[in-house]
Scaffold this motif. Structure first.
Motif, PDB file in Angstrom:
ATOM      1  N   ALA A 144       0.722  -1.142  -0.030  1.00 56.11           N
ATOM      2  CA  ALA A 144      -0.085  -0.010   0.038  1.00 56.11           C
ATOM      3  C   ALA A 144       0.766   1.370  -0.065  1.00 56.11           C
ATOM      4  N   ALA A 145       2.090   1.167   0.854  1.00 62.61           N
ATOM      5  CA  ALA A 145       3.020   2.434   0.682  1.00 62.61           C
ATOM      6  C   ALA A 145       3.357   2.900  -0.687  1.00 62.61           C
ATOM      7  N   LEU A 146       3.489   2.093  -1.536  1.00 63.16           N
ATOM      8  CA  LEU A 146       3.861   2.527  -2.947  1.00 63.16           C
ATOM      9  C   LEU A 146       2.917   2.993  -3.475  1.00 63.16           C
ATOM     10  N   LEU A 147       1.620   2.888  -3.198  1.00 63.62           N
ATOM     11  CA  LEU A 147       0.592   3.754  -3.868  1.00 63.62           C
ATOM     12  C   LEU A 147       0.511   5.157  -3.456  1.00 63.62           C
ATOM     13  N   ALA A 148       1.284   5.580  -2.421  1.00 64.83           N
ATOM     14  CA  ALA A 148       1.539   6.845  -2.108  1.00 64.83           C
ATOM     15  C   ALA A 148       2.007   7.744  -3.207  1.00 64.83           C
ATOM     16  N   TYR A 149       3.089   7.199  -4.027  1.00 64.36           N
ATOM     17  CA  TYR A 149       3.520   8.005  -5.030  1.00 64.36           C
ATOM     18  C   TYR A 149       2.490   8.490  -6.122  1.00 64.36           C
ATOM     19  N   PRO A 150       1.741   7.577  -6.476  1.00 64.37           N
ATOM     20  CA  PRO A 150       0.780   8.025  -7.800  1.00 64.37           C
ATOM     21  C   PRO A 150      -0.280   9.045  -6.764  1.00 64.37           C
ATOM     22  N   ALA A 151      -0.553   8.647  -5.622  1.00 65.63           N
ATOM     23  CA  ALA A 151      -1.778   9.190  -4.981  1.00 65.63           C
ATOM     24  C   ALA A 151      -1.247  10.793  -4.868  1.00 65.63           C
ATOM     25  N   ALA A 152      -0.023  10.846  -4.445  1.00 68.25           N
ATOM     26  CA  ALA A 152       0.665  12.456  -4.267  1.00 68.25           C
ATOM     27  C   ALA A 152       0.745  13.238  -5.470  1.00 68.25           C
ATOM     28  N   VAL A 153       1.334  12.772  -6.541  1.00 70.82           N
ATOM     29  CA  VAL A 153       1.214  13.377  -7.708  1.00 70.82           C
ATOM     30  C   VAL A 153      -0.112  13.592  -8.396  1.00 70.82           C
ATOM     31  N   LEU A 154      -0.875  12.476  -8.169  1.00 76.78           N
ATOM     32  CA  LEU A 154      -2.515  12.845  -8.664  1.00 76.78           C
ATOM     33  C   LEU A 154      -2.751  13.935  -7.884  1.00 76.78           C
ATOM     34  N   ALA A 155      -2.733  13.944  -6.719  1.00 81.82           N
ATOM     35  CA  ALA A 155      -3.515  14.968  -5.605  1.00 81.82           C
ATOM     36  C   ALA A 155      -2.798  16.273  -6.168  1.00 81.82           C
ATOM     37  N   GLU A 156      -1.767  16.679  -6.404  1.00 79.00           N
ATOM     38  CA  GLU A 156      -1.405  17.841  -6.961  1.00 79.00           C
ATOM     39  C   GLU A 156      -1.867  18.374  -8.397  1.00 79.00           C
ATOM     40  N   ILE A 157      -1.947  17.326  -9.163  1.00 75.78           N
ATOM     41  CA  ILE A 157      -2.960  17.367 -10.375  1.00 75.78           C
ATOM     42  C   ILE A 157      -4.171  17.931 -10.090  1.00 75.78           C
ATOM     43  N   LEU A 158      -4.803  17.379  -9.271  1.00 82.21           N
ATOM     44  CA  LEU A 158      -6.327  17.553  -8.867  1.00 82.21           C
ATOM     45  C   LEU A 158      -6.434  18.874  -8.313  1.00 82.21           C
ATOM     46  N   VAL A 159      -5.565  19.506  -7.633  1.00 83.50           N
ATOM     47  CA  VAL A 159      -5.549  20.729  -7.060  1.00 83.50           C
ATOM     48  C   VAL A 159      -5.413  21.710  -8.383  1.00 83.50           C
ATOM     49  N   GLU A 160      -4.438  21.519  -9.176  1.00 81.71           N
ATOM     50  CA  GLU A 160      -4.428  22.427 -10.330  1.00 81.71           C
ATOM     51  C   GLU A 160      -5.329  22.454 -10.732  1.00 81.71           C
TER      52      GLU A 160
END
Length: 231
Positions: A144-160
């Protein structure tokens, strides 16, 4: 593994001797890739870091011989330096890992390709690339910890894209080792969510925590806590 939270960064100073190749083989190029990343993290000049990284990747030898994805250490440098060839570099690497049949390589390239597209402002394509990386990460059977990578980048995209609720949902329930690279990305994403939501005091506190937890990373492109704090 130091970049995933295992051990101290001090021994990495020994990589300085590999900024120029002493021999042209795969092992030397792997060491050059790590030397480029170490120099970049320490605040080296973009021109110097990119020169070393591109030399390590020359001939596209590394994706064929490297099952540990060390080549990503070099490939991320042109993206950090906002070099025009950064996206073409990821596309070339994607073709190589496809031919190799490496799902781990494919998901990793899709992730950092999406990160590069985010930096270029190409949000729709960035989101598609990162979502594909997440699907491949699940298919690979990652922790599950490896899913933090796409989650973090995706969150920044969604903020934008102005989708704050969706961005917050991506990162709220993810826990990782606090000194890991995934934790660094999550801190950055959470700070951006708070800023976009107008929660300035919380965002400033998180930016300060970012600095305190990752003092060895002085490159403002890789650890952008200063920009968040200033805002």
């Amino acid at each position: 593994t130091l970049f995933f939270g295992a051990g101290a960064h001090e021994p990495l100073v020994d990589l300085a001797q590999w900024r120029a190749p002493r021999e042209d083989d795969a092992g030397a190029r792997l060491l050059m890739a790590m030397a480029a990343l170490r120099l970049a993290i320490g605040g080296g000049r973009a021109e110097d870091c990119t020169r070393i990284a591109l030399a390590a990747l020359e001939g596209e030898v590394l994706p064929d011989v490297d099952d540990n994805l060390i080549f990503v250490a070099a490939a991320i440098i042109p993206a950090l330096a906002d070099r025009p060839e950064a996206l073409d570099l990821w596309d070339g690497l994607l073709a190589r890992v496809h031919r190799k049949g490496s799902l781990l390589g494919t998901l990793t390239v899709h992730l950092w390709r999406g990160y590069t597209l985010l930096r270029r402002g190409e949000l729709e394509e960035a989101e598609a690339s990162v979502r594909q990386a997440r699907e491949e990460t699940v298919a690979w059977g990652s922790p599950a910890a490896l899913l933090a990578y796409p989650a973090a980048v995706l969150a920044e995209i969604l903020v934008e894209r102005g989708e704050l609720a969706a961005a917050r949902a991506e990162i709220d329930l993810i826990g990782v080792r606090p000194d890991s690279d995934a934790a660094r990305l999550l801190l950055g994403a959470r700070t951006q969510v708070l800023l976009a939501a107008g929660e300035d005091a919380a965002a400033a506190a998180l930016a300060a925590e970012y600095h305190d937890r990752f003092p060895d990373i002085v490159n403002p492109s890789w650890a952008p806590w200063r920009a968040s704090a200033a805002e």
